[in-house]
Write an enzyme that holds these catalytic residues in place. Structure first.
Site, mmCIF file in Angstrom:
data_model
loop_
_atom_site.group_PDB
_atom_site.id
_atom_site.type_symbol
_atom_site.label_atom_id
_atom_site.label_comp_id
_atom_site.label_asym_id
_atom_site.label_seq_id
_atom_site.Cartn_x
_atom_site.Cartn_y
_atom_site.Cartn_z
ATOM 1 N N THR A 19 0.824 -1.210 0.000
ATOM 2 C CA THR A 19 0.000 0.000 0.000
ATOM 3 C C THR A 19 0.861 1.264 0.000
ATOM 4 O OG1 THR A 19 -0.164 0.114 2.412
ATOM 5 C CG2 THR A 19 -1.826 -1.197 1.264
ATOM 6 N N ASP A 20 0.204 2.376 -0.339
ATOM 7 C CA ASP A 20 0.862 3.677 -0.269
ATOM 8 C C ASP A 20 0.603 4.295 1.107
ATOM 9 O OD1 ASP A 20 -1.764 4.677 -0.330
ATOM 10 O OD2 ASP A 20 -1.660 5.207 -2.450
ATOM 11 N N GLN A 21 0.966 5.560 1.295
ATOM 12 C CA GLN A 21 0.806 6.208 2.592
ATOM 13 C C GLN A 21 -0.651 6.356 3.017
ATOM 14 O OE1 GLN A 21 3.106 9.844 2.113
ATOM 15 N NE2 GLN A 21 4.668 8.989 3.481
#
Length: 137
Positions: A19-21
């Protein structure tokens, strides 16, 4: 039911590293999810990708299409449905649907792969042992 009309279902949980932030699955990871679906589809036929490679056949992706509907998030339980589009020849084509644990459609996808002779690095026909497994399914 014909293997061409049937699909294989495979589920797994989204890992944090995917996942991203914002906790959303990075779009590049979906190609790996489709690969997981293909490998499990083969496994249900009694064929391992590893043994195929050991027998000199590789399957590079020559086309990849993704249609994003909704985002997958960290810790979602995803299900990849992998369906053979038609009987293979030199190419093999799959359609996919990826759902979350609420059965919401997240992605529709398609891949085309080519059967390649690893030693000669040339296209080859689908091995007979795969065609036989498909006919018996």
């Amino acid at each position: 039911m014909s293997i061409v009309n049937d699909f294989n279902s495979f589920s797994f949980r989204v890992r944090y590293a995917e996942t991203d932030q914002m906790g959303i699955v990075y779009h590049g990871n979906y190609a790996q999810y489709l690969e997981m679906g293909r490998v499990e589809w083969l496994r249900t036929l009694g064929i391992s990708y590893k043994s195929m490679e050991e027998n000199g056949i590789i399957l590079p992706v020559i086309s990849l299409q993704l249609d994003f509907k909704k985002s997958a998030k960290y810790d979602d339980l995803l299900t990849v449905e992998t369906k053979l589009k038609k009987m293979p020849s030199v190419k093999i084509e799959f359609d996919y649907k990826i759902y979350n644990n609420n059965r919401e459609l997240l992605v529709e996808a398609n891949t085309v792969l080519a059967f390649m002779n690893k030693a000669r690095n040339r296209p080859t026909r689908c091995p007979d042992y795969i065609l036989e497994k498909l006919k018996d399914s």
